[in-house]
Design a protein around this motif. Sequence first.
Motif, PDB file in Angstrom:
ATOM      1  N   ASP A  60       0.846  -1.187   0.000  1.00  0.00           N
ATOM      2  CA  ASP A  60       0.000   0.000   0.000  1.00  0.00           C
ATOM      3  C   ASP A  60       0.883   1.239   0.000  1.00  0.00           C
ATOM      4  N   VAL A  61       0.622   2.140  -0.937  1.00  0.00           N
ATOM      5  CA  VAL A  61       1.443   3.339  -1.103  1.00  0.00           C
ATOM      6  C   VAL A  61       0.532   4.557  -1.064  1.00  0.00           C
ATOM      7  N   ASP A  62       0.988   5.637  -0.406  1.00  0.00           N
ATOM      8  CA  ASP A  62       0.217   6.872  -0.317  1.00  0.00           C
ATOM      9  C   ASP A  62       0.626   7.886  -1.376  1.00  0.00           C
ATOM     10  N   CYS A  63       1.852   7.770  -1.942  1.00  0.00           N
ATOM     11  CA  CYS A  63       2.319   8.724  -2.944  1.00  0.00           C
ATOM     12  C   CYS A  63       3.450   8.092  -3.760  1.00  0.00           C
ATOM     13  N   VAL A  64       3.438   8.362  -5.079  1.00  0.00           N
ATOM     14  CA  VAL A  64       4.508   7.902  -5.975  1.00  0.00           C
ATOM     15  C   VAL A  64       5.323   9.114  -6.411  1.00  0.00           C
ATOM     16  N   VAL A  65       6.660   9.014  -6.284  1.00  0.00           N
ATOM     17  CA  VAL A  65       7.589  10.033  -6.790  1.00  0.00           C
ATOM     18  C   VAL A  65       8.418   9.368  -7.887  1.00  0.00           C
ATOM     19  N   SER A  66       8.457   9.982  -9.074  1.00  0.00           N
ATOM     20  CA  SER A  66       9.140   9.335 -10.190  1.00  0.00           C
ATOM     21  C   SER A  66       9.953  10.349 -10.988  1.00  0.00           C
ATOM     22  N   ASP A  67      11.105   9.880 -11.464  1.00  0.00           N
ATOM     23  CA  ASP A  67      11.906  10.655 -12.419  1.00  0.00           C
ATOM     24  C   ASP A  67      11.206  10.629 -13.786  1.00  0.00           C
ATOM     25  N   TYR A  68      11.571  11.554 -14.671  1.00  0.00           N
ATOM     26  CA  TYR A  68      10.978  11.569 -16.010  1.00  0.00           C
ATOM     27  C   TYR A  68      11.734  10.627 -16.928  1.00  0.00           C
ATOM     28  N   GLU A  69      13.085  10.682 -16.860  1.00  0.00           N
ATOM     29  CA  GLU A  69      13.911   9.892 -17.770  1.00  0.00           C
ATOM     30  C   GLU A  69      14.283   8.574 -17.082  1.00  0.00           C
ATOM     31  N   ILE A  70      13.587   7.501 -17.487  1.00  0.00           N
ATOM     32  CA  ILE A  70      13.861   6.160 -16.978  1.00  0.00           C
ATOM     33  C   ILE A  70      14.106   5.291 -18.194  1.00  0.00           C
ATOM     34  N   PRO A  71      15.170   4.454 -18.178  1.00  0.00           N
ATOM     35  CA  PRO A  71      15.600   3.758 -19.406  1.00  0.00           C
ATOM     36  C   PRO A  71      14.490   2.957 -20.102  1.00  0.00           C
ATOM     37  N   ASP A  72      13.761   2.143 -19.382  1.00  0.00           N
ATOM     38  CA  ASP A  72      12.797   1.277 -20.069  1.00  0.00           C
ATOM     39  C   ASP A  72      11.541   2.030 -20.495  1.00  0.00           C
ATOM     40  N   ARG A  73      11.062   2.987 -19.664  1.00  0.00           N
ATOM     41  CA  ARG A  73       9.907   3.811 -19.997  1.00  0.00           C
ATOM     42  C   ARG A  73      10.129   5.160 -19.353  1.00  0.00           C
ATOM     43  N   ASP A  74       9.492   6.195 -19.894  1.00  0.00           N
ATOM     44  CA  ASP A  74       9.659   7.490 -19.224  1.00  0.00           C
ATOM     45  C   ASP A  74       8.605   7.648 -18.126  1.00  0.00           C
ATOM     46  N   GLY A  75       8.724   8.725 -17.365  1.00  0.00           N
ATOM     47  CA  GLY A  75       7.840   8.945 -16.221  1.00  0.00           C
ATOM     48  C   GLY A  75       6.393   9.093 -16.601  1.00  0.00           C
ATOM     49  N   ILE A  76       6.113   9.636 -17.793  1.00  0.00           N
ATOM     50  CA  ILE A  76       4.721   9.815 -18.210  1.00  0.00           C
ATOM     51  C   ILE A  76       4.072   8.458 -18.482  1.00  0.00           C
ATOM     52  N   GLU A  77       4.835   7.571 -19.117  1.00  0.00           N
ATOM     53  CA  GLU A  77       4.304   6.223 -19.341  1.00  0.00           C
ATOM     54  C   GLU A  77       4.048   5.501 -18.008  1.00  0.00           C
ATOM     55  N   PHE A  78       4.976   5.718 -17.063  1.00  0.00           N
ATOM     56  CA  PHE A  78       4.794   5.134 -15.727  1.00  0.00           C
ATOM     57  C   PHE A  78       3.517   5.692 -15.074  1.00  0.00           C
ATOM     58  N   LEU A  79       3.313   6.998 -15.215  1.00  0.00           N
ATOM     59  CA  LEU A  79       2.112   7.624 -14.651  1.00  0.00           C
ATOM     60  C   LEU A  79       0.855   7.010 -15.248  1.00  0.00           C
ATOM     61  N   GLU A  80       0.840   6.806 -16.561  1.00  0.00           N
ATOM     62  CA  GLU A  80      -0.341   6.251 -17.205  1.00  0.00           C
ATOM     63  C   GLU A  80      -0.625   4.833 -16.718  1.00  0.00           C
ATOM     64  N   ARG A  81       0.460   4.049 -16.468  1.00  0.00           N
ATOM     65  CA  ARG A  81       0.279   2.695 -15.933  1.00  0.00           C
ATOM     66  C   ARG A  81      -0.289   2.744 -14.509  1.00  0.00           C
ATOM     67  N   VAL A  82       0.188   3.676 -13.714  1.00  0.00           N
ATOM     68  CA  VAL A  82      -0.294   3.813 -12.334  1.00  0.00           C
ATOM     69  C   VAL A  82      -1.764   4.231 -12.333  1.00  0.00           C
ATOM     70  N   ARG A  83      -2.097   5.212 -13.192  1.00  0.00           N
ATOM     71  CA  ARG A  83      -3.470   5.713 -13.214  1.00  0.00           C
ATOM     72  C   ARG A  83      -4.482   4.646 -13.662  1.00  0.00           C
ATOM     73  N   ALA A  84      -4.016   3.659 -14.401  1.00  0.00           N
ATOM     74  CA  ALA A  84      -4.929   2.615 -14.865  1.00  0.00           C
ATOM     75  C   ALA A  84      -5.531   1.843 -13.687  1.00  0.00           C
TER      76      ALA A  84
END
Length: 635
Positions: A60-84
């Motif tokens: 269980d997590v209350d907040c996600v902090v993410s960098d934008y430049e991540i080798p396999d996917r960028d932060g926006i793609e990560f955000l979209e996966r989280v929001r799903a």
Amino acid sequence: MSDDTADDRDGLEPIRVLHVDDDPDFVELAATFLERADDRFVVETATSVDEGLDRLAETDVDCVVSDYEIPDRDGIEFLERVRADHDTLPFILFTGKGSESVASEAISAGVTDYLRKRTGAEQYDLLANRIENAVDATRSRRLLTERTRRLETLISNLPGVVYRCRNESGWPMEAVAGEVERLTGYTDEQLERGDVSWGEDVLHPEDREAIWDAVQEGLVADDAFEVTYRIVTADGTTKWMWERGRVVTSSNGTDVLEGFITDITDRVERERELERRTDELESKYRHLFEEAPIMAVVTRVEDGRPVVDDCNRQFVETLGYDRDDVVDAELASFYTPESRRKLLDGGYDRALTGEFMRENRGLVTADGTVIETVLHAVPRHDAHDEIVGTLALYVDVAERKALERQKERLEEFASIVSHDLRNPLNIAQSRTRLARDDCDTEHLEHVSRAHDRMASLIDDLLILARSGEGVGELESVDLAALAERCWANVPTADATLVVETERAIRADRSRLRQLLQNLFANSVEHGSTGSEGRSPSGSRPAADDAVEHGGADVTVTVGALDDGFYVADDGHGIPESMRETVFEAGYSTAEDGTGFGLRIVERVADAHGWSVDVTESEGGGARFEVRGVEFVERP
């Protein structure tokens, strides 16, 4: 990074953070600074989007902090996966690559906050502040949503209406919810728009002024009120409502009323029916009091002396007075000098306290004739359970009344008890139970106890009135088996039954059952060490009465005689001087006793042609011997 199980040292809810960045050293350093910045922080780290998604699935997590430049996917793609899967989870983009295009893309994707990495430790304090604000805002929205949901659920399940209205003539409604249409026939929209006025269209015309005054008085006293009134529904039906409300300050700073209204029509109707049935029952009891085949007097206390409050027809006819000459006169004026002395020298005081047992009293008629009677007196209570006088019953031991008249009165008496009194009593008891479901008041407990007492008296009086009649069909009755069944029907606490006979006798089974049950009840109530100094009351005790008077250590024995059987106990027995009087009607030493139990035993024996006597048992207790019984040989 701290352990997952770290506790908040300030007693506040922890904030669990997932920080995703492809630089392992940076995420470790950021976790250390964040946990130092706020004791509530518990930081998890991941160095790839896939690892971050795995952590989200496991923790269980209350907040996600993410960098934008991540080798396999960028932060926006990560955000979209989280929001799903987590549409309201705070997501902060914490990146060294800052540009208007990245910021615009992040905002469009639904990022909670956007923060550029800087040099120095101050950037972690700023990140901690952003995380705290984001989590607190999300929790507040979640709490507000839950509270709103609970409130809506509560209102939808309430058996009534909640409202907000102005404290003005007509009580215009600003908001109303709940079972509005079911209660009134109007919709909540009609009331809120003012198409229907609560005070003018719904409130019963005869109650408007009184309710307005009651509400205003309550508001002046403590800003709250509680009222009961009638309404008229849209189809013209009259209903009873109960309302509770108070003054509150609205968002625009004005004072309004908020409260709850519920339908109590069923309760009011049950209470009215209960009152009607109680009045009817009182009328029946009045008839019973008047037609009782013994003299009865109700007294009240005035200056410590008994004054006649009421008396029955038997009393005035026996003494030869008019009722007006008796009511409001001092009871002592109808006594012989010796009986008057006993009455005023402690006798009446003992009756008021319930200690009076049974004594001889001489009454004087209007022509000076002395009538010898046996008196039994018990305390009389008012509606508040206060002792206000006595009920005195006088038995004419000279048997001046003709046997035929007694028989006629007993037959009428039995008819009244059996048909005219038992039905309304049953209804009153049922109505009392229904009233308890809707109204928790101590008065109903007094009514219930009075009903139980009436039922006990009715049963004993009916048995006594009919016990002199001939027996029904005689049959062979297994005495041991019947004794066991009778024992199971009597409240016996921990008392013990011993049956020492295998004989069968010829008897009316139902009448013999009455005899045995009354003898068992008498032994249990008065035969134990807990009842030392008492003598039989002849009453059938409740289970708790049996415990109160003892009963736990008594052994009751049923055994055979040459020409009958006996019922004996190992208690303290009955003094020899009292053994000739225990079978007399009305004799009781118990405050709650009816005084008819042993009289019923004697009547049942007489109806069979048997005799019954009381003596001392081998254990020193009471032993009742029934003789003249016909035994039946077993095949």
